[in-house]
Design a protein around this motif. Structure first.
Motif, short mmCIF file in Angstrom:
data_model
loop_
_atom_site.label_atom_id
_atom_site.label_comp_id
_atom_site.label_asym_id
_atom_site.label_seq_id
_atom_site.Cartn_x
_atom_site.Cartn_y
_atom_site.Cartn_z
N ASN A 74 0.75 -1.30 -0.06
CA ASN A 74 0.09 -0.14 -0.08
C ASN A 74 0.87 1.18 -0.18
O ASN A 74 0.61 2.20 -0.71
N ASP A 101 1.73 2.10 -3.43
CA ASP A 101 0.57 2.56 -4.07
C ASP A 101 0.46 4.31 -3.80
O ASP A 101 0.01 4.96 -4.65
N ASN A 104 -5.16 5.99 1.89
CA ASN A 104 -5.07 4.73 1.06
C ASN A 104 -5.34 3.52 2.21
O ASN A 104 -4.57 3.38 3.05
N SER A 131 -8.62 0.18 -5.83
CA SER A 131 -7.16 0.08 -6.03
C SER A 131 -6.97 0.30 -7.58
O SER A 131 -6.10 0.80 -7.93
N GLU A 177 -6.81 3.92 -9.01
CA GLU A 177 -5.75 5.14 -8.53
C GLU A 177 -4.94 5.95 -9.09
O GLU A 177 -4.65 7.04 -8.84
N ASP A 217 0.86 -7.69 -8.56
CA ASP A 217 -0.29 -7.17 -7.85
C ASP A 217 -1.17 -8.52 -7.93
O ASP A 217 -1.11 -9.25 -8.84
#
Ligand code: SF4
Length: 454
Positions: free
Chosen positions: A27, A30, A58, A118, A121, A160
């Motif tokens: 995370n 990201d 997030n 997700s 994003e 991912d």
């Protein structure tokens, strides 16, 4: 949805954003990508909620407690008040919680101005501008390699999603099927980070060991590590891999972990359990004997190997005997570091529907007992480093009792996971590597004295 000129009323400069991450290293990566996109499009970053025009949280939804923490974080940030409704920071909730709960969230969380799963994003700039009532931006995403890391180590996602569908885990439903990032993209990101002063690359993904299996060609994680070693070696950096699975430990990967210099002999395999019927009910393979033989082989083939694992306690149907078997196994293998999780029945998972769910008291008791073993092993593993000298990467400076001290980590300490080295005297900058003699230890922490600067 605000339609007013929120920014113009509040301040004449660039819009400001604050980014908050709940959850794991994946995370963090990201969030860093969203940060890079926002900064590139003209946003300024703040760490003060009442200075932020928009706050981006997030979120994590791996376990019920993580979902709860995510929601509480959002609610506490939403309490930041300014004099008028128009001036309040807008809140965007990103990541796993919106991916998992979708449309259910809006009526429950009216404080949130936008929900971004997700896989959406990369549109964060347009969404942030929209909630602020600003004109749409046409800033293209540009590159697949966008990072803002300033520290000495950086996480790099190599994949991912996950195809394993462990019965207790909601991740495959949240993050989708396994998808490897192309090698060239990973190498470009690693090169960018090394050029920017990063000294350690930590490769992460839900299941790093099967990297490449969904890409054309025959490439695997061992090959990727050799490629990345070429990138990292000229900078004198290190490469660490987290989140391997037992099945991913091929002979070739073992050789790379042992022989390819910048790749650290540090193996993180979250076994979760060892009792065969528990593993089977978890949707995982193997048995205690198979796992023991795997770890014995790894210890034999890789001198100085450091082992990390994760134990999941209290899975439905776990008997006291099964639990004791897990404890014995963890002690027998002698893991250096063990993370312990208490099972939680997650919405939408197969395990949540199984009979023989444990009661809270048993769950707490077993979690604490394994935690005690984990600490005993981890503290002993740390203490046996006293008297030895190691290279330490400097991560920063912290307040300590006697004033400021340098904080760093060695090759056997994964950043943010396994403790740190505290250096009371010496001068060094973030990213420097110093030789340190370890003179003391407390819990997972070491105290070092600088013996040489590199
Ligand atoms: S390997 Fe199992 S526990 Fe890990 S992310 Fe995949 S499904 Fe979840």
């Amino acid at each position: 949805m605000p339609t007013t000129t929120h920014i113009d009323d509040r301040r004449m400069g660039m819009p400001t954003c604050m980014l908050v991450t709940v959850g794991c290293a994946k995370n963090e990566v990201d969030t860093d990508r969203m940060r890079a996109l926002l900064l590139k499009s003209g946003f300024e970053e703040t760490t003060e909620p009442d200075h932020a025009d928009v706050i981006i949280v997030n979120t994590c939804s791996f376990l019920g407690v993580a979902t709860q923490e995510s929601v509480e974080t959002v609610l506490s940030l939403a309490q930041v008040s300014t004099d008028d409704e128009d001036g309040r920071p807008r809140i965007i909730m990103c990541g796993c919680v919106p991916s998992r709960y979708g449309d259910e969230l809006a009526p429950e969380l009216p404080e949130v101005d936008a929900f971004v799963p997700s896989d959406q994003e990369d549109g964060i700039v347009s969404i942030a501008r929209e909630v602020l009532g600003l004109e749409a931006s046409h800033t293209p995403c540009g590159s697949s390699v966008l990072r803002t890391v300033e520290g000495a180590s950086a996480y790099v996602k190599i994949s991912d999603g996950c195809d394993r569908w462990c019965t207790f885990c909601a991740i495959p439903a949240i993050r989708g099927p396994y998808a490897s990032r192309p090698a060239a993209e990973i190498a470009d990101e690693v090169r960018l980070l090394m050029k920017g002063g990063v000294r350690e690359i930590v490769l992460v993904g839900q299941d790093t060991g099967v990297w490449g299996s969904d890409l054309p060609g025959e490439h695997d994680l061992a090959w990727l590590l050799e490629e990345l070693a070429e990138v990292v070696s000229p900078y004198g950096g290190w490469i660490r891999v987290l989140y391997l699975q037992p099945e991913g430990m091929t002979d070739r990967l073992v050789r790379v972990l042992r022989d390819v210099e910048p790749v650290l002999p540090y193996i993180d395999i979250p076994v979760q359990h060892c009792a065969a019927h528990v593993l089977r009910d978890m949707g995982r393979s193997g048995s205690r004997a198979e796992l023991e033989s795997l770890f014995a082989r790894l210890r034999e083939e890789i001198p100085d190997l450091v082992l990390r694992t994760t134990g999941l306690v209290g899975f439905p149907g776990e008997t006291e005997d099964d639990f004791e078997e897990l404890c014995e196994f963890i002690e027998e293998v002698g893991f250096d570091y063990v993370s312990v999780f208490a099972y939680s029945a997650e919405d939408g998972t197969v395990a949540a529907t199984l009979p023989k769910q444990l009661d809270e008291a048993d769950l707490t008791d077993r979690t604490q007992r394994l935690q005690d073993i984990a600490e005993r092993l981890g503290f002993a593993s740390t203490a046996r480093r006293i008297g030895n000298e190691y290279d330490v990467i400097i991560d920063g400076v912290e307040e300590a009792e006697g004033g400021l001290e340098l904080i760093g980590h060695t090759w056997f300490q994964a950043p943010d996971c396994d403790g740190a080295v505290h250096i009371e005297a010496g001068e060094a900058a973030v990213g420097d590597v110093v030789s340190c003699k370890m003179v003391d230890a407390f819990c997972y922490e070491l105290v070092g004295v600088v013996t040489a600067q590199q």
